[in-house]
Design a protein around this motif. Structure first.
Motif, PDB file in Angstrom:
ATOM      1  N   ASN A 291       0.862  -1.181   0.000  1.00 31.07           N
ATOM      2  CA  ASN A 291       0.000   0.000   0.000  1.00 31.07           C
ATOM      3  C   ASN A 291       0.907   1.244   0.000  1.00 31.07           C
ATOM      4  OD1 ASN A 291      -1.584   2.194   0.739  1.00 31.07           O
ATOM      5  ND2 ASN A 291      -2.960   0.930   2.000  1.00 31.07           N
TER       6      ASN A 291
ATOM      7  N   ASP B  63       0.334   4.240   0.100  1.00 30.40           N
ATOM      8  CA  ASP B  63      -0.009   5.355   0.983  1.00 30.40           C
ATOM      9  C   ASP B  63       0.472   5.121   2.408  1.00 30.40           C
ATOM     10  OD1 ASP B  63      -1.317   6.663  -1.065  1.00 30.40           O
ATOM     11  OD2 ASP B  63      -3.167   5.499  -0.730  1.00 30.40           O
ATOM     12  N   THR B  64       0.435   3.833   2.840  1.00 31.13           N
ATOM     13  CA  THR B  64       0.781   3.577   4.250  1.00 31.13           C
ATOM     14  C   THR B  64       2.221   3.122   4.470  1.00 31.13           C
ATOM     15  OG1 THR B  64      -0.078   1.341   4.025  1.00 31.13           O
ATOM     16  CG2 THR B  64      -1.603   3.015   4.891  1.00 31.13           C
TER      17      THR B  64
END
Ligand code: ADP
Length: 434
Positions: free
Chosen positions: A110, A112-113
Motif C-alpha cells: 500500500n 499510501d501507508t
C-alpha cells in the motif's frame, strides 16, 4: 547534510523491487536491493542498513531463515527487520515475529501507508507475539528448520555423488583416450625412426627439404607423445599404479640434468638460472627419472611464468628429523629430509590458487589464451604438470607446495616451489617398485 536512512529490500521480484525503490526514494530513503536470502545477508553485513524489508518467499534461504541469521550477527541484532510478504497462511505473522522479524506488513504494497509504517519502525516500533504463542511457533519453526536441513543435506549428498561419478568418468575418459592415442603414436614414431637416417644409414637419398619436413613431423609427434605421457601419468597417479624404481639418487645430478636441458629455453627468454652449491648433499631415496620429470616441470614452469630477463634460482637445504616445516607438511616430522626450493621472479600465484594449481586441468588464466609452446611467457599447457609433479613427490613420501605473495603480471612478486624428499641414508635398502 544528514545521511539518508538506508533501507535494504530483500525481494526476488524485480517489479516489486522497482516499486518500493521509487516509493521509498521519493520519501528520502536510500534503498539497497538483494534478490535472495544469501545476497541479503551479505549486503546487510557490508552496508549495515537502518532497516531491512524482508520478503519471505525468496529462493534459497527463505525470509524467515535469513532473518534469524541476520539477528545473530553482531552489529545487526538491533536493526529492525520487517517482513513484507504476500504469503497469507494462517500464522505467517506469528512465524515471522518468532523467526526474529520486528514487524509484518502484508502485500500487496500500500503506497499510501508503507512510508509511514517504515518511519514508525525506524523510530522504534516493535511488534510482539504473546509468550505462550511464541513457544508453539518456535517449536514449529525449529521443526521446519530441521526438515529444510534434512532436505538440503539430501540434495548435497546427491549432488556430491553425481560430481564423484562425473569425476570418475573424466578420469576414465583420460585413461582411455591416452591409451587409444598411444597405439597409433607408437606406429608413427616407429615409421619416423625408419625414415630418419640417425638410426643408421638411410637406404635412399634425402634432400634437405625432405629432412626439414620429417624434422617438423618428428617434433610434432614428440610433443604429442609428451601430452599422452602426461595423461597416462595422471591416470597412474590417480589409480596408485605409478611405478617407481627407487634407489639412492643424487639430487645434484638430477638438478644439473634438468637445468642443462632447459637452459637453452631460458637463454631464449634472456633468463638466468642460478643453482646453489649442491656438492656434499646426501642422496635421496627416489626414482631418478621421475625426479628429473618433477624438476623439469618446475623449472619449465618458472621459465614460462617469468617475464624475459627474469631469474630462476634453485637452492637446497637439509631438514633435520623431527623439525616440522609447515603445518601441512606432516611427513617432515618422520625423518631427515632434503628440501629443494625453485624460486622465480615471475608473475606469482594468488593465495586462493596456491592449492588449486595442483589439481588436474587447473589453469589460472582463461583457456582461450592457451598456447602450445612449452616455454613462451604465460604459455599454459594442459594443466597436468603440477598435479603429476606433486603425485610423484608424494609417491616418494615427500611433499610439494608453493609460496607466493600473490599474482601480479606487472609487479611480478615471484613464486617459491618447495620439494621435500626423504634422505636415502635413513631408509632401508632401495629396490625397484617399492
Ligand atoms: P600448465 O601446463 O598450465 O603450465 P601446470 O600444472 O604445470 O600446468 O601449472 C598449473 C598452473 O599453475 C599454470 O597454468 C599456472 O597458472 C600456475 N603456475 C605453475 N607454475 C607457476 C610459476 N612458477 N609461477 C606462476 N604460476 C605458475
Amino acid at each position: 547534510m544528514t545521511e539518508k536512512p538506508k533501507i535494504l529490500y530483500v525481494e526476488d521480484n524485480l517489479m516489486n523491487r522497482m516499486l518500493v525503490r521509487r516509493l521509498l526514494e521519493a520519501h528520502g530513503y536510500a534503498v539497497l536491493e538483494a534478490g535472495d536470502g544469501l545476497a541479503g545477508i551479505k549486503m546487510a553485513q557490508e552496508e549495515l542498513p537502518d532497516l531491512v524489508l524482508m520478503d519471505i518467499n525468496i529462493p534459497g534461504m527463505d525470509g524467515f531463515e535469513a532473518t534469524t541469521k541476520l539477528k545473530s550477527i553482531e552489529g545487526l541484532k538491533d536493526t529492525p527487520i520487517v517482513a513484507l510478504t504476500a504469503r497469507v497462511m494462517d500464522g505467517d505473522r506469528e512465524m515471522a515475529l518468532t523467526a526474529g522479524c520486528d514487524g509484518y506488513i502484508p502485500k500487496p504494497i500500500n503506497v499510501d501507508t508503507l512510508p509511514g509504517l517504515i518511519r514508525d519502525f525506524l523510530a522504534g516500533k516493535r511488534e510482539m507475539v504473546a509468550v505462550a504463542e511464541e513457544r508453539v511457533y518456535l517449536r514449529e519453526y525449529s521443526q521446519k528448520l530441521v526438515d529444510r536441513l534434512q532436505e538440503k543435506i539430501e540434495e548435497l549428498t546427491k549432488a556430491n555423488e553425481e560430481l564423484r561419478h562425473t569425476d570418475e568418468m573424466k578420469s576414465r575418459f583420460i585413461s582411455i583416450a591416452a591409451h587409444e592415442l598411444r597405439t597409433p603414436l607408437t606406429i608413427i614414431r616407429g615409421y619416423l625412426s625408419m625414415l630418419t637416417p640417425s638410426g643408421g644409414e638411410a637406404t635412399y637419398q634425402l634432400d634437405d627439404n625432405f629432412l626439414d619436413i620429417i624434422g617438423g613431423i618428428a617434433r610434432g609427434v614428440e610433443r604429442l607423445n609428451t601430452i599422452v605421457e602426461e595423461m597416462l601419468d595422471v591416470t597412474r597417479i590417480e589409480s596408485g599404479t605409478l611405478r617407481l624404481y627407487l634407489g639412492p639418487v643424487s639430487l645434484k645430478d638430477v638438478i644439473t640434468a634438468a637445468v642443462r636441458k632447459l637452459k637453452p629455453f631460458a637463454e631464449e627468454r634472456k633468463q638466468e638460472i642460478v643453482v646453489a652449491d649442491l656438492s656434499g648433499m646426501l642422496p635421496v631415496k627416489g626414482d631418478a627419472n621421475r625426479l628429473l620429470q618433477v624438476f623439469m616441470n618446475l623449472i619449465g614452469n618458472s621459465i614460462k611464468y617469468t617475464p624475459d630477463g627474469g631469474r630462476i634460482s634453485l637452492s637446497v637445504r637439509v631438514i633435520e628429523a623431527g623439525k616440522v616445516l609447515d603445518p601441512y607438511v606432516q611427513s617432515a616430522g618422520r625423518g631427515e629430509f632434503i628440501e629443494v626450493i625453485v624460486e622465480d621472479t615471475g608473475v606469482g600465484v594468488a593465495e586462493e590458487d596456491q592449492e588449486r594449481i595442483f589439481k588436474r586441468f587447473y589453469e589460472v588464466k582463461a583457456p582461450s589464451l592457451h598456447s602450445t609452446s612449452k616455454t613462451d611467457f604465460m604459455g599454459g599447457g594442459l594443466g597436468l604438470g603440477l598435479p603429476t609433479a606433486r603425485g610423484i613427490v608424494e609417491a616418494h613420501s615427500g611433499w610439494l607446495w608453493v609460496e607466493s605473495e600473490g599474482y601480479d603480471e606487472e609487479e611480478c612478486p615471484g613464486s617459491r616451489f618447495h620439494v621435500l624428499l626423504p634422505v636415502a641414508a635413513k631408509m632401508a635398502g632401495a629396490s625397484p617398485n617399492e
